[in-house]
Design an enzyme around this catalytic site. Structure first.
Site, PDB file in Angstrom:
ATOM      1  N   GLU A  69      -6.387 -41.060  33.078  1.00  0.00           N
ATOM      2  CA  GLU A  69      -5.528 -40.127  32.353  1.00  0.00           C
ATOM      3  C   GLU A  69      -6.368 -39.060  31.663  1.00  0.00           C
ATOM      4  O   GLU A  69      -7.292 -39.360  30.917  1.00  0.00           O
ATOM      5  CB  GLU A  69      -4.701 -40.868  31.301  1.00  0.00           C
ATOM      6  CG  GLU A  69      -3.833 -39.941  30.471  1.00  0.00           C
ATOM      7  CD  GLU A  69      -3.059 -40.682  29.383  1.00  0.00           C
ATOM      8  OE1 GLU A  69      -1.965 -40.234  29.059  1.00  0.00           O
ATOM      9  OE2 GLU A  69      -3.550 -41.704  28.893  1.00  0.00           O
ATOM     10  N   ASP A 116     -14.456 -43.776  16.322  1.00  0.00           N
ATOM     11  CA  ASP A 116     -14.278 -42.442  15.756  1.00  0.00           C
ATOM     12  C   ASP A 116     -14.622 -42.519  14.271  1.00  0.00           C
ATOM     13  O   ASP A 116     -14.062 -43.334  13.542  1.00  0.00           O
ATOM     14  CB  ASP A 116     -12.807 -42.017  15.950  1.00  0.00           C
ATOM     15  CG  ASP A 116     -12.550 -40.618  15.410  1.00  0.00           C
ATOM     16  OD1 ASP A 116     -13.519 -39.930  15.038  1.00  0.00           O
ATOM     17  OD2 ASP A 116     -11.374 -40.223  15.353  1.00  0.00           O
ATOM     18  N   ASP A 164     -15.139 -40.027  10.867  1.00  0.00           N
ATOM     19  CA  ASP A 164     -14.828 -38.673  10.438  1.00  0.00           C
ATOM     20  C   ASP A 164     -15.224 -38.495   8.979  1.00  0.00           C
ATOM     21  O   ASP A 164     -14.886 -39.327   8.134  1.00  0.00           O
ATOM     22  CB  ASP A 164     -13.318 -38.455  10.606  1.00  0.00           C
ATOM     23  CG  ASP A 164     -12.958 -36.993  10.572  1.00  0.00           C
ATOM     24  OD1 ASP A 164     -12.238 -36.552  11.475  1.00  0.00           O
ATOM     25  OD2 ASP A 164     -13.392 -36.297   9.633  1.00  0.00           O
ATOM     26  N   SER A 179     -18.285 -34.479  17.277  1.00  0.00           N
ATOM     27  CA  SER A 179     -16.878 -34.244  17.612  1.00  0.00           C
ATOM     28  C   SER A 179     -16.502 -32.767  17.572  1.00  0.00           C
ATOM     29  O   SER A 179     -15.353 -32.422  17.797  1.00  0.00           O
ATOM     30  CB  SER A 179     -15.976 -35.036  16.673  1.00  0.00           C
ATOM     31  OG  SER A 179     -15.988 -34.432  15.404  1.00  0.00           O
ATOM     32  N   GLY A 180     -17.466 -31.886  17.262  1.00  0.00           N
ATOM     33  CA  GLY A 180     -17.170 -30.458  17.270  1.00  0.00           C
ATOM     34  C   GLY A 180     -16.867 -29.913  15.894  1.00  0.00           C
ATOM     35  O   GLY A 180     -16.922 -28.717  15.657  1.00  0.00           O
ATOM     36  N   ARG A 218     -16.412 -32.328  12.246  1.00  0.00           N
ATOM     37  CA  ARG A 218     -16.959 -33.038  11.090  1.00  0.00           C
ATOM     38  C   ARG A 218     -17.078 -34.531  11.356  1.00  0.00           C
ATOM     39  O   ARG A 218     -16.907 -35.327  10.453  1.00  0.00           O
ATOM     40  CB  ARG A 218     -16.049 -32.805   9.910  1.00  0.00           C
ATOM     41  CG  ARG A 218     -14.702 -33.344  10.244  1.00  0.00           C
ATOM     42  CD  ARG A 218     -13.557 -32.816   9.562  1.00  0.00           C
ATOM     43  NE  ARG A 218     -12.410 -33.371  10.266  1.00  0.00           N
ATOM     44  CZ  ARG A 218     -11.180 -33.034  10.035  1.00  0.00           C
ATOM     45  NH1 ARG A 218     -10.915 -32.114   9.164  1.00  0.00           N
ATOM     46  NH2 ARG A 218     -10.205 -33.587  10.712  1.00  0.00           N
ATOM     47  N   GLY A 219     -17.308 -34.889  12.595  1.00  0.00           N
ATOM     48  CA  GLY A 219     -17.387 -36.318  12.861  1.00  0.00           C
ATOM     49  C   GLY A 219     -18.153 -36.647  14.124  1.00  0.00           C
ATOM     50  O   GLY A 219     -18.729 -35.775  14.777  1.00  0.00           O
ATOM     51  N   LEU A 235      -6.070 -41.840  23.184  1.00  0.00           N
ATOM     52  CA  LEU A 235      -6.768 -40.684  23.753  1.00  0.00           C
ATOM     53  C   LEU A 235      -7.903 -40.262  22.827  1.00  0.00           C
ATOM     54  O   LEU A 235      -7.790 -40.361  21.616  1.00  0.00           O
ATOM     55  CB  LEU A 235      -5.796 -39.511  23.913  1.00  0.00           C
ATOM     56  CG  LEU A 235      -4.689 -39.691  24.948  1.00  0.00           C
ATOM     57  CD1 LEU A 235      -3.605 -38.640  24.748  1.00  0.00           C
ATOM     58  CD2 LEU A 235      -5.264 -39.607  26.353  1.00  0.00           C
ATOM     59  N   LEU A 236      -9.002 -39.784  23.409  1.00  0.00           N
ATOM     60  CA  LEU A 236     -10.099 -39.288  22.579  1.00  0.00           C
ATOM     61  C   LEU A 236     -10.684 -38.034  23.225  1.00  0.00           C
ATOM     62  O   LEU A 236     -10.793 -37.932  24.441  1.00  0.00           O
ATOM     63  CB  LEU A 236     -11.179 -40.361  22.429  1.00  0.00           C
ATOM     64  CG  LEU A 236     -12.210 -40.100  21.329  1.00  0.00           C
ATOM     65  CD1 LEU A 236     -11.571 -40.161  19.946  1.00  0.00           C
ATOM     66  CD2 LEU A 236     -13.343 -41.119  21.402  1.00  0.00           C
ATOM     67  N   LYS A 237     -11.055 -37.079  22.378  1.00  0.00           N
ATOM     68  CA  LYS A 237     -11.576 -35.799  22.834  1.00  0.00           C
ATOM     69  C   LYS A 237     -12.812 -35.980  23.718  1.00  0.00           C
ATOM     70  O   LYS A 237     -13.715 -36.744  23.389  1.00  0.00           O
ATOM     71  CB  LYS A 237     -11.935 -34.940  21.616  1.00  0.00           C
ATOM     72  CG  LYS A 237     -12.281 -33.529  21.955  1.00  0.00           C
ATOM     73  CD  LYS A 237     -11.556 -32.535  21.067  1.00  0.00           C
ATOM     74  CE  LYS A 237     -12.052 -32.516  19.630  1.00  0.00           C
ATOM     75  NZ  LYS A 237     -13.289 -31.781  19.470  1.00  0.00           N
TER      76      LYS A 237
END
Ligand code: SF4
Ligand SMILES: [Zn+2]
Lengths: 516, 420
Positions: B44, B104, B106, B155-156, B158-159, B320-322
C-alpha cells in the site's frame, strides 16, 4: 449415530499435537489426571449421557474457577482450590477414562461456548486459567516433558548458555521480583540452575516482553521456570481461540441437520447452565404457592436484589416492560414461588393502565404462560443467573440487566442508598461495581441490608432472595464457604436425569454418538 | 518557483527510485525462483494529494504523475490494494500480511522539557533528544531483539522515524508489535507536572543500559544547552523528583550561594548532596531509602532524555508512515537517512532542501554523464544521504534478502518444519 464431525471441522491447533496428555507422577501434590493441548479428539463412541455428564462436570470446574475470581482471588491464589475441583469432577476410575473425560468435556463445551463472542471470551478465559493451574502443579520435569512432548518452541538452557547470561538473568529477576531472596531462591532452588530457565523466541511471550519481565538477548527471551506457564499457555490460548472461531463458523456443518435437533438443545442449555441450586423447578423446591401476587410489593422491599427491584419499580411506574425485562422479572418471580395463576393476576394488574383487558390477553398472556412452560415448545424456562443478566445489555428504554453494570456511578449510588443500606456498604458496593466486580457489589448490598456477612456470594437473583428470606425469617443455617455449599447442592441433584434440558421425546433412540 | 513546481522537478529528476525500489522489493525483484513477483503490487502506498490509495504498477510513473506533497508507506496486503473492491464479497478478506516494524519520535512530545522552542521548532540544542532516542532504540532493537536491518530517517521537520526491516520484524503480529513497543515504553506520559516513568528500585538490564547511554548526553548536552537548572522555576521542577526535603533544601542553598556556577556544576552539587544523604541512610541501614534516591536521580535523567515514542504508530501493522526521501511540504527538507552511529553529528538545521538540490541539478545539467541517467541525484548534495542509506542499511539488507530467499528455496525442497 450422531455424526459428530468435530475432528474435521474444528481442525487441529497450529501446533503439532502430542499423542496424549501427560500423566502425573505419584510425587505431584494433586493427582492430576493429565494436561492436554486438546489437539486430538477422543476416539470411539460417546453416549449422549456421557456427552452431557462430562460437559456438566467440566462446567462445574470452570464455573467454580470463575466464582473464585469473582470473589477477588488472584489466579495464583486459587491454585489449590481449582485443582481440588478438578479432582472432584474430572477424575474418573482409570487414567485412560480420566483423559477421555477431560477431552470429551472440553470438546463439548467448545461446541456450547463457541457461538457468541461473549461465550467464547468466558470459555477461553476459564480454560486458560484452568490450564495455568494444572501446568503450575506439574513438577519441573513434567513441565519440561510437556513442553517437549508438545513440540513447543522452548527448551531449557544449556550450562554454557546459562553462564553467558547469568548476570543479566539475575538482574532481570531482581527487577521482576523486587526481592533478592526470591531471586536467590530461583537460582539456588534447582540442582542445576540452568534448568530453571527456558529460552524461547521473544515472539512467543509478548506479555512478558511488553512488561519487561524477561531478559532478552538477540531475539531470545529467557523465561524463568515460574514464568514457564506463560510460555505454555500462549500457544494453548492461540490454538483454542482460533478453534472456537472456526467451530462457530462451521456450527451448521459440525452438527449436521439430522443431529441438530438432538445436540442443539443440550449444547444450548449448557451455555446457559447455572450450576448452583436449580431454581428452574420451584415445584420441586417446594416453594410454589408460597407467594401470591399481593405479596410482591412487600417482598420486593424486603428481599429483591437490585436488578429485580429496579424492574419491579419501573413496571409499577410505567405499567410496561419490554420483552427482555418481562422474561428476566417473570422468571425470577416464578423462581420465588409465584404460581402461574398468581403471575397472570400480577402482570394483568400491573399492566392494566397500558394493556387493559383484552389487549393484555392478546399480547401478554401468552408470554406469561410461556414462561411457565404452558405454551410454545413447552420448555420450562429457568430463571436467569447473574452471569446471564450481567451479560445482557439493555437498549434505550429498557431496564433489564444488572444495575451494578448498567447504571452510571451517580444513578447507582442513589439507587443503592434507597435500599436502606449502611453508608460504608454503599461505598463498598460502588467501589466494587466500578472495579467491575458486579456480584461482589451486589453481595455488599446484601450484607449492608441484613447486617450479616454473605457467606455464599451472589450468583443468582433467586439465591439472593432466598438467603434474604432465610435471615429475615430466622432459618439461617450455618453455611460453609460459598463454593462448597453450591457444589453440595448441585451434586445432590445430579444432571442429566431430572434436570435434563432435553425434551423427553428426543432421548430414547440416541443411545450412542459416534465420533467421526 | 512554487513548492508544488519544485516537488514536480524533484520527483521527476532526483528522487532515488532505484534504491527505494530495491529496499521495498526485499529481493523479490530478483530472478531467484523463490522471488515473489507480485510482492510490490500488494504494497500500500498512499499519495496525499487526493487521499486515494493506489497500487503501484510503476512506482516511478505513479509518483511522478501524482507529484505528492506526502508519500506514505503502508503494509503489504494479501491482495493488490487497488483490486480490493473486486475481491469484496468473494469471501477472501483483505488483510495486511507484512509490514516493517516502525517507530515515530517527535520533538513536540518533549515540549515540557525543551526550553529552546516548542511545537514545530527544531534546532541543534534539542536535537540531542532525537539523537539519544536513536541510540536507545538502536541498542535495544539490535542487542535485545536481534534485529539488524534498521533504517533511521529524519522526518523532514521535527522528528525521527525508524524502520525495522528484518524478515522477523516484518511478520510480527499486532500483539507482538505492541509488546516490542511497550518494552521500550519507560516513559508513560505526564502526571501532576512530573513524568510518569516505569522505573523501579532494581532495573531490568535494558533500563540499566539506557541509563548509561542517557547520562552523558543529559549532563554534557541537555543540562547546559537547555539550561535545565538555570532559573528558579526550572530548578524546582527538577527538584520535584527528589523525595528528600533535606536534600532539596541543601541543594537550594548551594545553588543560591552561587557556589555552583553553571547548570552542570549545579547538577554535580545535587549529586554530592544525594551521595551524602545516601551515606547517612546507609549508616541507618536504610538501603531502600538510599536506593530510592538513586531511582530519583535516574528519574530526572529519564524524564528529560528517555525516548518518548508514539506507541500507536508501532502497534498496528496497517499504520501508514511517511516514506524516506520525500520532501516535507512545509520545510522543503528532504527526509534523509541518519547513520545511528553518528546520530549526534546529524544537523537538522542544514538538511538538504529541495530548492538547493534543484539548483545543484541545474548547474550540473550540462555535465551529467550517461551512466548517471536516471540517477541525477549524483550531481547533488543528496549523494551523502544515499551513501548513508546504502552503507548503513540497503547493502546489508540486500545480502540478507538473497540469503533468506535461497534458504526458502532449500526449505521448500526439504520437508516443512515447524514455523513459529
Ligand atoms: S449481581 Fe445478580 S442479583 Fe445482583 S443485581 Fe446483578 S444480576 Fe441482580
Ligand atoms: Zn531547539
Amino acid at each position: 449415530m450422531v455424526g459428530w464431525v468435530l475432528a474435521n471441522s474444528v481442525g487441529a491447533p497450529a501446533l503439532t499435537p502430542s499423542k496424549e496428555g501427560l500423566s502425573s507422577e505419584p510425587g505431584s501434590k494433586h493427582a492430576l489426571p493429565s494436561l492436554s493441548m486438546y489437539s486430538e479428539l477422543p476416539g470411539s463412541e460417546i453416549s449422549i449421557e456421557e456427552f452431557e455428564q462430562a460437559a456438566l462436570d467440566r462446567l462445574r470446574v470452570l464455573k467454580g474457577l470463575d466464582d473464585l475470581k469473582a470473589k477477588g482471588f488472584r489466579p495464583d491464589q486459587v491454585q489449590d482450590k481449582v485443582l481440588s475441583l478438578v479432582d472432584q469432577y474430572l477424575k474418573a476410575a482409570t487414567r485412560e477414562s480420566t483423559i477421555r473425560k477431560d477431552t470429551v468435556s472440553h470438546y463439548v463445551l467448545r461446541l456450547a461456548y463457541c457461538r457468541t463472542e461473549e461465550l467464547r471470551r468466558w470459555f477461553l478465559a476459564q480454560e486458560c486459567d484452568l490450564f495455568r493451574a494444572r501446568f503450575r502443579a506439574l513438577l519441573p520435569g513434567e513441565q519440561r516433558a510437556f513442553i517437549e512432548g508438545n513440540r513447543l518452541p522452548f527448551r531449557p538452557l544449556t550450562p554454557a548458555e546459562f553462564r553467558e547470561v547469568e548476570d543479566d538473568l539475575r538482574a532481570t529477576m531482581l527487577a521482576v521480583t523486587g526481592s533478592l531472596q526470591q531471586t536467590n531462591a530461583l537460582f539456588q532452588g534447582a540442582a542445576a540452575p540452568h534448568e530453571a530457565f527456558y529460552r524461547a523466541p521473544f515472539e512467543a511471550v509478548p506479555d512478558l516482553v511488553g512488561s519487561r519481565r524477561v531478559y532478552l538477548r538477540a531475539g531470545h527471551a529467557y523465561v524463568s521456570r515460574d514464568q514457564a506457564v506463560s510460555l505454555a499457555v500462549q500457544p494453548f490460548r492461540a490454538a483454542l481461540s482460533k478453534a472456537l472461531v472456526t467451530t462457530a463458523r462451521r456450527w451448521s456443518q459440525v452438527v449436521g441437520p439430522s443431529e441438530a435437533h438432538r445436540l442443539a438443545p443440550i449444547v444450548e442449555s449448557l451455555s446457559q447452565r447455572y450450576l448452583g441450586p436449580d431454581y428452574s423447578d420451584p415445584e420441586k423446591r417446594g416453594v410454589t404457592g408460597q407467594v401470591a401476587a399481593s405479596d410482591i410489593p412487600r417482598l420486593a422491599q424486603e428481599s429483591f436484589p437490585l436488578c429485580m427491584q429496579v424492574m419491579a419499580q419501573a413496571l409499577h411506574e410505567s405499567h410496561h416492560l419490554k420483552h427482555d425485562g418481562r422474561m428476566q422479572l417473570g422468571l425470577f418471580l416464578k423462581g420465588i414461588g409465584l404460581p402461574l395463576e398468581e403471575a397472570v393476576r400480577f402482570w394483568r394488574a400491573e399492566m392494566a393502565a397500558t394493556a387493559p383487558g383484552e389487549k393484555f390477553d392478546k399480547e401478554f398472556l401468552y408470554n406469561v404462560r410461556h414462561n411457565y412452560g404452558k405454551e410454545g415448545n413447552r420448555r420450562d424456562y429457568t430463571p436467569y443467573t447473574c452471569s446471564k443478566i450481567i451479560a445482557s445489555v439493555p437498549g434505550v428504554g429498557q431496564v433489564h440487566g444488572c444495575p451494578f453494570r448498567t447504571f452510571g456511578p451517580d444513578a447507582l449510588r442513589s439507587a443503592i442508598s434507597r435500599l436502606q443500606v449502611t453508608p460504608a456498604k454503599v461505598d463498598e458496593a460502588c467501589a466494587k461495581a466500578k472495579a467491575g466486580h458486579f456480584q461482589l457489589a451486589c453481595a455488599a448490598v446484601w450484607e449492608g441490608k441484613h447486617g450479616c456477612s454473605c457467606e455464599t456470594g451472589i450468583n443468582h437473583p433467586n439465591q439472593y432472595f432466598e438467603e434474604s428470606q432465610k435471615v429475615l425469617h430466622g432459618e439461617q443455617q450455618p453455611g460453609g464457604p460459598g463454593l462448597s455449599q453450591s457444589q453440595g447442592v448441585s451434586t445432590a441433584n445430579p444432571a442429566p436425569a431430572g434436570a435434563s434440558p432435553l425434551p423427553a421425546s428426543v432421548q430414547p433412540h440416541t443411545k450412542h454418538a459416534r465420533v467421526a | 518557483m512554487g513548492t508544488q513546481e519544485m516537488m514536480k522537478l524533484y520527483y521527476g529528476w532526483i528522487f532515488p527510485y532505484r534504491d527505494f525500489y530495491k529496499w521495498l522489493a526485499y529481493g523479490n525483484d530478483s530472478k531467484l525462483p523463490q522471488a515473489d513477483a507480485g510482492f510490490m503490487q500488494r504494497r500500500e502506498f498512499c499519495f496525499t494529494l487526493d487521499g486515494d490509495i493506489f497500487d503501484l504498477d510503476g512506482l516511478q510513473a505513479a509518483i511522478k504523475e501524482r507529484c505528492p506533497s506526502k508519500l506514505d508507506i503502508g503494509p503489504v496486503y494479501n491482495i493488490n490494494p487497488a483490486r480490493r473492491a473486486a475481491y469484496a464479497g468473494s469471501g477472501q478478506t483483505f488483510t495486511p500480511v507484512e509490514r516493517e516494524l516502525v517507530f515515530d519520535i517527535d520533538l513536540t512530545d518533549y515540549d515540557d522539557v525543551r526550553t529552546c522552542g516548542s511545537g514545530g521548532h527544531i534546532c541543534n540544542k534539542c536535537w540531542p533528544l532525537m539523537a539519544v532516542a536513536i541510540q536507545i532504540l538502536d541498542a535495544g532493537l539490535r542487542r535485545d531483539f536481534g534485529f539488524q536491518h534498521i533504517l533511521y530517517v529524519y522526518s523532514g521537520r521535527r522528528g525521527v522515524h525508524a524502520w525495522v526491516c528484518d524478515d522477523r520484524a516484518r511478520c510480527l503480529s499486532d500483539e507482538q508489535r505492541t509488546a516490542v513497543a511497550n518494552y521500550f515504553a519507560v516513559y508513560r506520559g505526564q502526571e501532576g507536572g512530573l513524568a510518569r516513568l516505569a522505573l523501579g528500585l532494581e532495573e531490568h538490564p535494558a533500563v540499566t543500559r539506557a541509563a548509561a547511554i542517557l547520562e552523558p548526553v543529559f549532563v554534557e548536552r541537555l543540562l547546559p544547552e537547555q539550561g535545565l537548572l538555570s532559573d528558579d522555576k526550572r530548578q524546582e521542577a527538577l527538584l520535584a523528583y527528589i523525595p528528600s526535603e533535606r536534600v532539596r533544601e541543601r541543594a537550594r542553598q548551594r545553588w543560591a550561594q552561587g557556589e555552583a556556577g553553571d547548570d552542570v556544576a549545579r547538577w554535580h552539587a545535587l549529586e554530592e548532596e544525594v551521595a551524602k544523604e545516601q551515606a547517612t541512610l546507609a549508616k541507618a541501614r536504610d538501603t531502600r531509602g538510599a536506593k530510592a534516591l538513586d531511582r530519583a536521580m535516574r528519574s530526572v535523567v529519564f524524564a528529560h532524555a528517555y525516548p518518548r515514542l508514539d506507541l500507536e504508530v508501532s502497534k498496528k501493522m496497517n499504520h501508514l508512515l511517511k516514506a524516506p526521501f520525500c520532501v516535507h511540504p512545509k520545510t522543503g527538507k528532504v527526509c534523509v537517512p541518519i547513520d545511528p552511529e553518528r546520530a549526534h553529528k546529524f544537523d537538522p538545521e542544514t538538511v538538504v532542501t529541495v530548492g538547493r538540490l534543484l539548483d545543484q541539478l541545474n548547474k550540473a545539467r550540462g555535465g551529467v554523464k550517461g551512466s548517471d541517467a536516471g540517477e541525477e541525484w549524483r550531481s547533488t548534495d543528496l549523494v551523502p544521504a544515499i551513501q548513508t542509506f546504502r552503507a548503513c542499511f540497503l547493502d546489508g539488507l540486500q545480502g540478507a534478502c538473497r540469503e533468506s530467499l535461497a534458504a526458502r528455496a532449500r526449505e521448500s525442497a526439504a520437508q516443512p518444519t515447524l514455523v513459529w
